[in-house]
Enzyme design. Structure first.
Site, PDB file in Angstrom:
ATOM      1  N   GLY A  59       0.755  -1.250   0.000  1.00 28.21           N
ATOM      2  CA  GLY A  59       0.000   0.000   0.000  1.00 28.21           C
ATOM      3  C   GLY A  59       0.782   1.294   0.000  1.00 28.21           C
ATOM      4  O   GLY A  59       0.178   2.373  -0.161  1.00 28.21           O
ATOM      5  N   ARG A 105       2.811  -1.394  -5.965  1.00 24.21           N
ATOM      6  CA  ARG A 105       3.016  -0.115  -6.657  1.00 24.21           C
ATOM      7  C   ARG A 105       4.381   0.516  -6.370  1.00 24.21           C
ATOM      8  O   ARG A 105       5.038   1.047  -7.250  1.00 24.21           O
ATOM      9  CB  ARG A 105       1.911   0.850  -6.201  1.00 24.21           C
ATOM     10  CG  ARG A 105       1.840   2.110  -7.013  1.00 24.21           C
ATOM     11  CD  ARG A 105       0.880   3.122  -6.360  1.00 24.21           C
ATOM     12  NE  ARG A 105      -0.357   2.583  -5.878  1.00 24.21           N
ATOM     13  CZ  ARG A 105      -1.525   2.630  -6.552  1.00 24.21           C
ATOM     14  NH1 ARG A 105      -1.586   3.191  -7.730  1.00 24.21           N
ATOM     15  NH2 ARG A 105      -2.627   2.120  -6.032  1.00 24.21           N
ATOM     16  N   CYS A 113     -14.495   5.653 -27.860  1.00 21.87           N
ATOM     17  CA  CYS A 113     -15.714   6.433 -28.029  1.00 21.87           C
ATOM     18  C   CYS A 113     -16.473   6.672 -26.740  1.00 21.87           C
ATOM     19  O   CYS A 113     -17.623   6.225 -26.603  1.00 21.87           O
ATOM     20  CB  CYS A 113     -16.610   5.733 -29.039  1.00 21.87           C
ATOM     21  SG  CYS A 113     -15.703   5.381 -30.529  1.00 21.87           S
TER      22      CYS A 113
HETATM   23  N1  LLP Z   1      -1.684  -6.867  -0.738  1.00 16.43           N
HETATM   24  C1  LLP Z   1      -3.014  -6.905  -0.921  1.00 16.43           C
HETATM   25  C2  LLP Z   1      -3.806  -7.850  -0.142  1.00 16.43           C
HETATM   26  C3  LLP Z   1      -3.619  -6.022  -1.836  1.00 16.43           C
HETATM   27  O1  LLP Z   1      -4.935  -6.049  -2.001  1.00 16.43           O
HETATM   28  C4  LLP Z   1      -2.827  -5.107  -2.571  1.00 16.43           C
HETATM   29  C5  LLP Z   1      -3.428  -4.206  -3.535  1.00 16.43           C
HETATM   30  C6  LLP Z   1      -1.430  -5.128  -2.361  1.00 16.43           C
HETATM   31  C7  LLP Z   1      -0.905  -6.000  -1.418  1.00 16.43           C
HETATM   32  C8  LLP Z   1      -0.498  -4.210  -3.093  1.00 16.43           C
HETATM   33  O2  LLP Z   1      -0.793  -2.872  -2.826  1.00 16.43           O
HETATM   34  P1  LLP Z   1       0.193  -1.736  -3.358  1.00 16.43           P
HETATM   35  O3  LLP Z   1       1.488  -1.874  -2.627  1.00 16.43           O
HETATM   36  O4  LLP Z   1       0.363  -1.931  -4.829  1.00 16.43           O
HETATM   37  O5  LLP Z   1      -0.542  -0.482  -3.052  1.00 16.43           O
HETATM   38  N2  LLP Z   1      -5.675  -0.804  -9.260  1.00 16.43           N
HETATM   39  C9  LLP Z   1      -5.527   0.173  -8.212  1.00 16.43           C
HETATM   40  C10 LLP Z   1      -4.814  -0.392  -7.006  1.00 16.43           C
HETATM   41  C11 LLP Z   1      -5.467  -1.626  -6.444  1.00 16.43           C
HETATM   42  C12 LLP Z   1      -4.747  -2.203  -5.254  1.00 16.43           C
HETATM   43  C13 LLP Z   1      -5.360  -3.485  -4.855  1.00 16.43           C
HETATM   44  N3  LLP Z   1      -4.668  -4.182  -3.789  1.00 16.43           N
HETATM   45  C14 LLP Z   1      -4.827   1.403  -8.753  1.00 16.43           C
HETATM   46  O6  LLP Z   1      -4.491   1.439  -9.936  1.00 16.43           O
HETATM   47  O7  LLP Z   1      -4.633   2.369  -8.020  1.00 16.43           O
END
Ligand code: LLP
Length: 422
Positions: free
Chosen positions: A239, A276, A344
């Site tokens: 996150g 991310r 579109c």
């Molecule tokens: N662990 C779990 C259980 C998760 O649900 C997620 C992301 C992560 C780790 C990794 O989170 P990160 O470090 O990437 O923030 N498509 C959206 C983001 C969706 C995140 C879903 N879960 C966007 O483009 O902002």
């Protein structure tokens, strides 16, 4: 910090001009930088040096096999949320003992695949899920090592669609039921409870929600231990945000301090699931300007990339910096324009009234920054636009790591029923 910089008057990926790659591969395409991927992984894992920690890169952010292998070669594990991602992690060379399986809706088939592979742990999100996992594991004569994902009911202060730790979100087991759920699960055959898991959301730019959640988890670990559970692992999720628009999120060192403050002396293995933060700024989406159209109220820069290639602006109002490949356009006069794709619908808008180079014209290239995470993986073929290729750069070399499918391949997926002829 990333390795997409202006040199010799144009934007480079490491030692290669993006223009040259565009000439060979065609636009649009995603381009990732190995040096940036490696740097981000090392900065994150380095923040936990000397600590019993396992970094499991969240594949959902970018699951190209070459990206996963680049990280696996540095010792990185994987957080997977489907049988498909599990296959990818294993195919890319992530050892099963470094794989955690998350997700709110695993099927029996996915559970079997995880057990077969011998993964590190399942992060379980509900009572029915743990009962099914118990049945599946028992039938296989195996034991599933689990952590329950708990819902700490904290506000992650991020976009509602990517906030996951509030009581009203679908994720995790409710805080007030944790004690009972652990107690009952401990009696199930084929289940070995080892940990607690929490993930409160994505693109967090404030450490306070983490502090609150981690402190709650700490208390929970102590309580569960007092109730007789042998808790030896805590998964703190992912996150951590990245700087999309100039807002600088906390760095991994500051995040690590918060994590260790809460967990430091619990003597647990800490598991992290960053996505991310590792890949976001390691990728750009390169696109060509098709037309510049002056309408009554606005100027539109129409690109050959569209919402199907990068959905974040349409889906989360996500901001991506859009840089011209030519440096003279970057430093020259700027004026407001809407940057749009050819799909579109009005939602196919990447930026509204954004300051863009006044000199930009058809045939010029632009790069969407911070597109390495949740870019290619969320792409679709909407409007029968083939998925765009992905390219990985390392120094002065590049390789296409996913080809652009042909229209023939795309059409071949559809099957004509016999009554309509061939
Ligand atoms: N662990 C779990 C259980 C998760 O649900 C997620 C992301 C992560 C780790 C990794 O989170 P990160 O470090 O990437 O923030 N498509 C959206 C983001 C969706 C995140 C879903 N879960 C966007 O483009 O902002």
């Amino acid at each position: 910090m990333d390795h997409f910089t202006y040199k010799n008057g144009e934007l480079y990926a490491e030692e290669l001009p993006l223009r040259e790659i565009a000439a060979k591969v065609g636009t649009p395409f995603y381009c990732y930088s190995t040096a940036t991927l490696e740097r981000h992984y090392k900065v994150f894992s380095g923040a936990f040096d000397g600590v019993k920690a396992l970094v499991c890169y969240a594949l959902k952010a970018n699951s190209n096999l070459a990206v996963i292998r680049t990280l696996a070669a540095l010792g990185c594990g994987a957080d997977v949320v489907s049988k498909g991602e599990l296959r990818r992690a294993l195919a890319a060379g992530v050892p099963p003992e470094k794989i955690v399986f998350s997700g709110v809706g695993k099927t029996a088939d996915e559970m079997r695949a995880g057990l077969e592979a011998g993964i590190h742990q399942f992060n379980v999100e509900s009572e029915p899920e743990v009962r099914l996992l118990s049945e599946v594991a028992s039938a296989m004569g195996k034991t599933a090592v689990i952590a329950f994902r708990v819902n700490p009911d904290v506000d992650a202060k991020t976009h509602a669609k990517i906030s996951t730790g509030k009581a009203e979100n679908k994720f995790g087991v409710p805080w007030q039921d944790v004690s009972r759920i652990y107690g009952e699960a401990a009696k199930l055959p084929g289940i070995e409870i080892r940990g607690v898991d929490v993930h409160i959301g994505s693109q967090l730019t404030d450490l306070e929600p983490y502090r609150n959640a981690f402190n709650r988890v700490r208390e929970l670990v102590l309580q569960l231990r007092a109730e007789g559970h042998d808790i030896t692992r805590v998964d703190l999720g992912g996150g951590l945000g990245i700087p999309y628009d100039g807002t600088v999120p906390p760095d991994p060192a500051a995040y690590s301090l918060v994590a260790l403050e809460a967990m430091g002396n619990l003597d647990v293995q800490l598991i992290f699931e960053p996505g991310r933060m590792i890949v976001g700024n390691a990728g750009v989406l390169v696109s060509e300007v098709l037309f510049v159209k002056q309408a009554t109220k606005r100027k539109f820069i129409i690109l050959d990339a569209a919402m199907n290639d990068l959905i974040r602006p349409a889906m989360y109002d996500g901001f991506h910096a859009i840089d011209p490949i030519r440096e003279d356009q970057k430093t020259g006069p700027q004026g407001p324009a809407d940057v749009v794709g050819p799909v579109c619908e009005t939602g196919d808008t990447f930026a509204r009234e954004r300051d863009m180079p006044e000199a930009i014209a058809a045939g010029d290239l632009v790069a969407f920054r911070s597109a390495g995470a949740y870019g290619a993986v969320m792409a679709s073929t909407y409007n029968t636009r083939p998925l765009v290729p992905e390219v990985l750069v390392k120094g002065d070399q590049y390789a296409v790591i996913r080809e652009r499918p042909s229209l023939e391949e795309l059409l071949k997926l559809d099957i004509m029923p016999p009554w309509l002829g061939s």
